[in-house]
Write an enzyme that holds these catalytic residues in place. Structure first.
Site, PDB file in Angstrom:
ATOM      1  N   GLY A 203       0.832  -1.206   0.000  1.00  0.00           N
ATOM      2  CA  GLY A 203       0.000   0.000   0.000  1.00  0.00           C
ATOM      3  C   GLY A 203       0.861   1.247   0.000  1.00  0.00           C
ATOM      4  O   GLY A 203       2.066   1.172  -0.232  1.00  0.00           O
ATOM      5  N   ASN A 204       0.243   2.387   0.231  1.00  0.00           N
ATOM      6  CA  ASN A 204       1.003   3.639   0.315  1.00  0.00           C
ATOM      7  C   ASN A 204       0.357   4.529   1.361  1.00  0.00           C
ATOM      8  O   ASN A 204      -0.668   4.186   1.938  1.00  0.00           O
ATOM      9  CB  ASN A 204       1.086   4.314  -1.061  1.00  0.00           C
ATOM     10  CG  ASN A 204      -0.293   4.670  -1.573  1.00  0.00           C
ATOM     11  OD1 ASN A 204      -0.960   5.547  -1.050  1.00  0.00           O
ATOM     12  ND2 ASN A 204      -0.741   3.949  -2.610  1.00  0.00           N
ATOM     13  N   ARG A 205       0.952   5.696   1.583  1.00  0.00           N
ATOM     14  CA  ARG A 205       0.542   6.531   2.720  1.00  0.00           C
ATOM     15  C   ARG A 205      -0.609   7.494   2.417  1.00  0.00           C
ATOM     16  O   ARG A 205      -0.956   8.320   3.264  1.00  0.00           O
ATOM     17  CB  ARG A 205       1.747   7.326   3.221  1.00  0.00           C
ATOM     18  CG  ARG A 205       2.742   6.478   3.998  1.00  0.00           C
ATOM     19  CD  ARG A 205       3.976   7.297   4.373  1.00  0.00           C
ATOM     20  NE  ARG A 205       3.627   8.625   4.801  1.00  0.00           N
ATOM     21  CZ  ARG A 205       4.320   9.723   4.489  1.00  0.00           C
ATOM     22  NH1 ARG A 205       5.382   9.636   3.723  1.00  0.00           N
ATOM     23  NH2 ARG A 205       3.933  10.903   4.921  1.00  0.00           N
TER      24      ARG A 205
END
Ligand code: PMT
Length: 418
Positions: free
Chosen positions: A202-204
């Site tokens: 995932g990412n932030r």
């Protein structure tokens, strides 16, 4: 527009029935918030039948819907008519012990008040001091008019006529609903690509910037579809309460692509704010992967579809497509160069080039970006809250659309008539 009409306890409340009717007939979604006292003048049934919405005065009703702040957050405009000396004093002090008080404290929408009281009360230094404070906070004041009052006396203090309040209130709304009639699709959040039933890549992205882009479009009159990948807690709350925002939840890049392709069919504008994973695990495991002794783990990744590039390839006539690019850069020149290369690759009409880092861009409340147009010119450079950034983005989109229209009418660029 989503309009809240606050009614306080004065005999002029009967005139506000006509004001609510004017707003409803003009196509606005109207919610009336009377004070307890005002119900002695005009009752709940009248407000419900005229506004076509339920009416309550208490912060304790509808608690699950967080009604005490929900109306203020959803409002595009709040009108308080009549605004008695007492209500104006309470607004000045920021009192929040009834639904009107909490609604007024929870809003960022324009607030218009139409004072109504006897001349002596209006002229009293306390009231005048309160009015000066409210004006300084940006509250718009309509009236009061000079004329016959309830007690048979005459002078300044009479509530302005509903038509006048109606016109002044609409004029107080910034941007004049300049996106009205447009269908907008916005994506937000970060995609999650599964590795196994408990893990993902995932990412932030918190979804905050995309939620503000969607909400600002809705506030400016657009019908909005918000395609949400993974977002932070509470990020979608305001958008979910806006009557012109429809939220579609997605998870992976492929799911987001399906939703985006479907939503883009009838969209006038598509803005891809979501942080989409470029890669996914070739084959997610159905079983939780367990540690293999002291060895490392190799995951095979395959490329995800480029959703934005696909939307550009299949765009419908007149559609405007906006991309976002999260870039790390040491200087503005480097940021612009990276942005230009990406804009050409994706073929979008506008690219918001977002300067990101460990502590900026993702998850933060503020943002900093520049906007490139189809000629690769920097048409805006914005730094501020994500809401302010969203406002600047929509200004740039409208300018780009106007320019395209002028070019396609004439075959050349011409200036609008003054
Ligand atoms: O959500 P926040 O915490 O508020 O943070 C906001 C933000 C930093 C995520 C946002 O402002 C932003 O910059 N979004 C774009 C992030 C990104 O993925 O940039 P990119 O350079 O990887 O992608 C460029 C564009 O292509 C984006 O419009 C993206 O949605 C799109 N894309 C990317 C990959 C892919 N496979 N398909 C795509 O459509």
């Amino acid at each position: 527009m989503f309009v809240v009409v606050g009614v306080s306890g004065g005999v002029a409340a009967y005139k506000s029935v006509h004001l609510v009717r004017l707003l409803v007939l003009a196509g606005h979604e109207v919610h009336v918030v009377p004070t307890e006292d005002s119900l002695r003048f005009v009752g709940t049934s009248t407000w419900e039948s005229i506004s076509r919405n339920p009416v309550t005065t208490s912060v304790h009703d509808d608690v699950a819907q967080v009604r005490h702040v929900a109306l203020g957050q959803a409002a595009d405009l709040i009108i308080v008519a009549p605004a008695t000396a007492n209500t104006l004093a309470r607004m000045t002090a920021g009192l929040a012990d009834n639904l009107l008080g909490t609604t007024l404290l929870a809003t960022t929408a324009p607030v218009v008040v139409a004072p109504a009281m006897h001349t002596e009360m209006w002229s009293h230094p306390a009231t005048q001091h309160n009015m000066a404070t409210l004006r300084a906070r940006g509250v718009h004041v309509v009236g009061p008019a000079d004329g016959p009052l309830t007690g048979g006396d005459s002078g300044p203090g009479r509530m302005s006529e509903p038509d006048e309040i109606f016109q002044a209130a609409l004029a107080a709304v910034p941007g004049d609903a300049d996106l009205a009639g447009l269908r907008v699709t916005v994506s937000t959040g970060g995609t999650r690509e599964p590795i196994d039933p408990v893990r993902f890549l995932g990412n932030r992205s918190s979804g905050k910037q995309g939620a503000e882009v969607a909400l600002t479009a809705a506030r400016r009159g657009a019908e909005v579809r918000l395609l949400a990948a993974h977002v932070g807690d509470g990020v979608l709350m305001e958008a979910s309460r806006h009557p012109r925002v429809e939220i579609v939840h997605t998870g992976t890049a492929v799911e987001l692509q399906d939703a985006a392709v479907a939503a883009a069919v009838d969209a006038d504008i598509v803005a891809m704010v979501a942080a989409v994973a470029d890669y996914r695990v070739a084959e997610a495991s159905d079983e939780k992967l367990s540690k293999q002794g002291g060895e490392g783990l190799t995951l095979e990744l395959v490329q995800n579809p480029d959703i934005l590039a696909g939307l550009v390839r299949n765009r419908s006539p007149g559609q405007t497509i906006v991309g976002f690019a999260a870039e790390t850069a040491h200087t503005d020149d480097e940021l612009i160069a990276k942005g230009r290369a990406k804009r050409r690759r994706k073929g979008v009409d506008l690219l918001a080039v977002n300067a990101v880092g460990w502590k900026k861009g993702f998850e933060s409340t503020d943002n900093e970006l520049l906007i490139l147009d189809a000629d690769d010119d920097v048409v805006a450079q914005v730094r501020g809250s994500k809401r302010a950034v969203a406002g600047a983005l929509w200004d740039a989109v409208l300018t780009a659309r106007q320019r395209t229209r002028m070019e396609s009418t004439d075959g050349s660029l011409s200036l609008p008539e003054m």
